[in-house]
Design a protein around this motif. Structure first.
Motif, short mmCIF file in Angstrom:
data_model
loop_
_atom_site.label_atom_id
_atom_site.label_comp_id
_atom_site.label_asym_id
_atom_site.label_seq_id
_atom_site.Cartn_x
_atom_site.Cartn_y
_atom_site.Cartn_z
N VAL A 17 -49.98 20.52 -7.08
CA VAL A 17 -51.04 20.47 -7.52
C VAL A 17 -51.95 18.97 -7.00
O VAL A 17 -52.73 18.37 -6.14
N VAL A 18 -51.22 17.68 -6.91
CA VAL A 18 -51.22 16.20 -7.19
C VAL A 18 -51.54 16.43 -5.60
O VAL A 18 -52.19 15.73 -4.93
N LEU A 19 -50.06 16.60 -5.05
CA LEU A 19 -49.66 16.39 -3.55
C LEU A 19 -50.63 17.08 -2.27
O LEU A 19 -51.48 16.27 -1.32
N SER A 20 -50.90 18.25 -2.71
CA SER A 20 -52.51 19.13 -1.98
C SER A 20 -53.61 18.23 -2.25
O SER A 20 -54.10 18.50 -1.32
N PHE A 21 -54.03 17.63 -3.85
CA PHE A 21 -55.41 17.34 -3.81
C PHE A 21 -55.27 16.40 -2.83
O PHE A 21 -55.86 16.06 -2.06
N LEU A 22 -54.44 15.16 -2.80
CA LEU A 22 -54.33 14.32 -2.07
C LEU A 22 -53.95 13.73 -0.22
O LEU A 22 -54.74 12.70 0.43
N LEU A 23 -53.34 14.73 -0.16
CA LEU A 23 -53.03 15.70 0.94
C LEU A 23 -54.93 15.85 1.91
O LEU A 23 -55.30 15.24 3.06
N ARG A 24 -55.97 16.36 0.97
CA ARG A 24 -57.20 16.72 1.07
C ARG A 24 -58.18 15.69 1.22
O ARG A 24 -58.91 15.17 1.88
N HIS A 25 -57.54 14.48 -0.17
CA HIS A 25 -58.50 13.74 -0.17
C HIS A 25 -57.99 12.06 -0.50
O HIS A 25 -57.58 11.88 -1.80
N PRO A 26 -57.18 11.58 0.69
CA PRO A 26 -56.26 10.41 0.41
C PRO A 26 -57.38 9.24 -0.52
O PRO A 26 -58.76 9.04 0.38
N GLY A 27 -56.95 8.74 -0.60
CA GLY A 27 -57.45 7.66 -1.55
C GLY A 27 -58.35 7.97 -3.25
O GLY A 27 -59.09 7.25 -3.61
N ALA A 28 -58.25 9.04 -3.50
CA ALA A 28 -59.20 9.76 -4.50
C ALA A 28 -58.25 8.45 -6.17
O ALA A 28 -56.96 9.11 -5.63
N SER A 29 -59.15 8.77 -6.98
CA SER A 29 -58.44 8.24 -8.35
C SER A 29 -57.75 9.83 -9.74
O SER A 29 -58.51 10.59 -9.40
N GLN A 34 -44.92 8.15 -8.58
CA GLN A 34 -44.68 6.92 -8.31
C GLN A 34 -43.73 6.77 -8.62
O GLN A 34 -42.46 6.06 -6.81
N LEU A 35 -42.53 7.18 -9.58
CA LEU A 35 -41.48 6.80 -9.36
C LEU A 35 -40.41 7.09 -8.32
O LEU A 35 -39.28 6.85 -7.94
N THR A 36 -40.86 8.42 -7.74
CA THR A 36 -39.76 8.99 -7.44
C THR A 36 -40.27 9.24 -6.45
O THR A 36 -39.56 10.10 -5.42
N GLY A 37 -41.45 7.90 -5.63
CA GLY A 37 -41.85 7.84 -4.26
C GLY A 37 -42.78 8.91 -3.25
O GLY A 37 -42.26 9.44 -2.65
N TYR A 38 -42.80 10.02 -4.33
CA TYR A 38 -44.35 10.50 -3.73
C TYR A 38 -45.38 10.58 -3.87
O TYR A 38 -45.66 10.69 -2.21
N LEU A 39 -45.82 9.03 -4.14
CA LEU A 39 -47.42 8.62 -3.75
C LEU A 39 -47.19 7.31 -4.04
O LEU A 39 -46.45 6.27 -4.55
N LYS A 40 -48.34 6.29 -3.75
CA LYS A 40 -48.48 4.81 -4.37
C LYS A 40 -49.62 4.96 -4.92
O LYS A 40 -50.87 5.44 -4.09
N LYS A 41 -49.93 3.45 -5.47
CA LYS A 41 -51.39 3.01 -5.65
C LYS A 41 -52.09 2.16 -4.96
O LYS A 41 -51.13 0.75 -4.57
#
Length: 203
Positions: free
Chosen positions: A38-50, A73-80
């Motif tokens: 769910v998070v991966l799909s959302f951030l693909l469409r909305h990069p920079g979301a909170s 973040q710990l597993t390397g899928y996203l960054k802040k």
């Protein structure tokens, strides 16, 4: 024997569950839990979301999203990244690993959707979409209105019953009081004179 028709909303719920189960299996084949999907799909469409944006989209608490984001973040899928204009605002972005996984999930979802659409004619598809849109209106607007009116009627009925009950209790109490006073006057003539004097003063 009576033929019981399956409720409409239960059928829709069961159909959605089949789709959700399929997407869960797709996520597993991509090596991620369904909560990541769910998070991966959302951030693909909305990069920079909170995290708040994701929580609102999924209708879950920010605390739940925070835990998922921490794991991703710990597993390397996203960054802040902190917003340079507002240090309190943290933006979320997919890493190269996260974007690759998100695109694979997107492609698998798109192919599954296309296979389903091939089984129905364009007319059938438009008919289903139209019915679902009508159902959405009923669930958002019509159903709450009817529940509100029904609830109002039920509350008014309960209030009337309560009022009637209180009146009955008051009448019963007055009768009991009268009987007790009558009994006391019969036993004590002096008490009878006291009550007559008290009643005269009230008048």
């Amino acid at each position: 024997m009576e033929n019981l028709q399956k409720p409409l909303m239960r059928t829709i719920r069961c159909t959605y569950k089949l789709w959700a189960d399929y997407m869960r299996s797709v996520a597993a084949e991509c090596g991620v839990p369904d909560s990541y999907r769910v998070v991966l799909s959302f951030l693909l469409r909305h990069p920079g979301a909170s995290q708040k944006d994701i929580a609102a989209y999924r209708d879950i608490t920010t605390a739940s999203v925070s835990q998922i984001v921490k794991e991703m973040q710990l597993t390397g899928y996203l960054k802040k990244e902190q917003d340079p204009d507002d240090r309190r605002y943290v933006k979320l972005y997919l890493t190269e690993k996260g974007e690759a996984c998100a695109r694979e999930l997107h492609d698998r979802t798109k192919r599954a959707d296309e296979r389903i659409r091939e089984l129905f004619s364009p007319e059938k598809e438009q008919e289903m979409l139209g019915l679902l849109e009508e159902l959405s209106v009923v669930l958002k607007e019509k159903l709450p209105e009817e529940d509100s009116e029904t609830g109002k009627s039920e509350r008014e009925e309960l209030l009337m019953k309560k009022t009637d009950g209180e009146d009955s209790v008051t009448e019963k109490s007055e009768r009991e009081k009268s009987l007790m006073e009558k009994s006391e006057t019969e036993k004590d003539p002096g008490r009878r004179e006291q009550l007559k004097t008290a009643q005269g003063r009230k008048c």
